[in-house]
Design a protein around this motif. Sequence first.
Motif, short mmCIF file in Angstrom:
data_model
loop_
_atom_site.label_atom_id
_atom_site.label_comp_id
_atom_site.label_asym_id
_atom_site.label_seq_id
_atom_site.Cartn_x
_atom_site.Cartn_y
_atom_site.Cartn_z
N TYR A 187 -9.57 63.59 65.69
CA TYR A 187 -8.85 63.27 64.47
C TYR A 187 -9.76 62.56 63.48
N VAL A 189 -9.33 59.88 59.91
CA VAL A 189 -8.40 58.79 59.62
C VAL A 189 -8.60 58.28 58.20
N HIS A 221 -4.90 61.18 60.64
CA HIS A 221 -4.06 60.02 60.88
C HIS A 221 -4.09 59.10 59.66
N ILE A 223 -2.82 55.46 58.09
CA ILE A 223 -2.41 54.13 58.54
C ILE A 223 -2.25 53.21 57.33
N GLU A 228 4.13 55.28 56.96
CA GLU A 228 4.91 55.44 58.16
C GLU A 228 5.61 56.80 58.14
N GLU A 229 6.10 57.23 59.30
CA GLU A 229 6.85 58.49 59.38
C GLU A 229 8.08 58.41 58.47
N HIS A 234 4.63 60.58 53.58
CA HIS A 234 5.16 61.69 54.39
C HIS A 234 6.06 62.58 53.54
N ARG A 247 -0.50 62.89 61.01
CA ARG A 247 0.33 61.88 61.69
C ARG A 247 0.42 60.66 60.79
N LEU A 249 1.26 57.00 60.72
CA LEU A 249 1.34 55.95 61.73
C LEU A 249 1.79 54.60 61.17
N MET A 252 -0.25 48.75 61.52
CA MET A 252 -0.68 48.33 62.86
C MET A 252 -1.19 46.90 62.78
N GLU A 256 -5.37 46.66 66.68
CA GLU A 256 -4.97 48.04 66.97
C GLU A 256 -5.59 48.99 65.96
N HIS A 260 -8.24 52.04 66.64
CA HIS A 260 -7.87 53.41 66.27
C HIS A 260 -8.91 54.03 65.36
#
Length: 400
Positions: A187, A189, A221, A223, A228-229, A234, A247, A249, A252, A256, A260
């Motif tokens: 992935y 990011v 990804h 972040i 967020e979803e 999105h 994705r 995410l 965080m 984290e 990532h």
Amino acid sequence: MEWENRPASLPETNAFPLTSHLVNALLRRGYDVVVYTNSNSIPEPIVLHDTHLTVCVSLEMKQPGRRFYKQEIEGLKQHILAYPADIISAFWTYEYAWAALRSGLPTVVSVHDVAYKILLKQFDVFRFVRFLMNEIVVRKTKHLVANSAYTYSILPAWIRKKTTIINNFYPEHLPDLLPETIVKGNYIVSVVQGFTKRKGIPLALKAFAKLRQQHPKLEYHLIGINYEENGLAHAYAKKHNLAEGVRFLGCMTSDELFKHVAGAKVMLHPSEEESFGMAVLEAMVAGTVVVGGKKSGFIPKLLDYGKAGILCDIRSAAAISEAAHRLLADASLRDSYERHARRFAAQHFSEDVIVEQHLNYYNNVLGKTHQPTIAPEAKAQNNVIAKASMVANVLGYTFL
């Protein structure tokens, strides 16, 4: 921040990671620190004490911009006067700096953005109020610190005369979070705070759609705030048929997030402008190569003008896609960039390098040299410090 005994009553506050990094760095070096911040989740002001750290939390009311933050500034000022320090470092040129200046204590104000440029890109009432506050603060303060050469370069000449440059830094513990062997996932990011045009994510999503034609199993990804979803980003991706392989995410914890990012093959940083670029610096420390904008503020300097990452025209989805493909297709090229980026970050943006510059500057402002409250090595021998949440926006350094 670091506490010997973290209080359970610590409320949610306006947090800024760099402030907490600086607090922790000073505590590790044996200094007493006072933090002044505010919160909208407490009924009355509170003061929390640790052996070498005091946190003063004043009130933040609803819609403070409508009142030019009058109550917030007064509350912060009262805490500063009640728990004074030898010198105050105020982050940002807004209510925290204004309160520190009104206290009359020696104050250094950090410039992390240029208010008029943000106002031009995001013209609304909130940004206009912030612009006016910035104008008041930069006129009143005698000591300004720009967080990069780029920030310094776009300040008016009369402000530059009282401004010094001290870069942002990464905390000393960050490399320790990495495993001995980093396993890269399939992935790429981006770490972004806010879904706005100037952050460049719509173009990055288009670039990823092109990239996935060559790397069909690759994921992207996203972040951060608004990522967020089913969040703003999105919704945009679904509307424009750009969500496949992406994705969302969201937010965080800092640890984290760092891990990532370390697991990504490439970071895309498509922002049109950055006064510094902390997400890019942390990717450099994590060993993840960055694709950034060749005209995106401080990013070219941060990436050592293309030696520590790839610089491209981030206004072009095709250019972003081509740069990322070069890296994905050549592991040895990625490795070369990553090794240079880590060395460059350690030499120029580490905690040891930058905090020493801060301390020297504070001593110059005060006209005298101060020693820590206790020797740093004695503090280290205590070995009882535990991490706590970020809460700081105005710091007071007490040198005894």
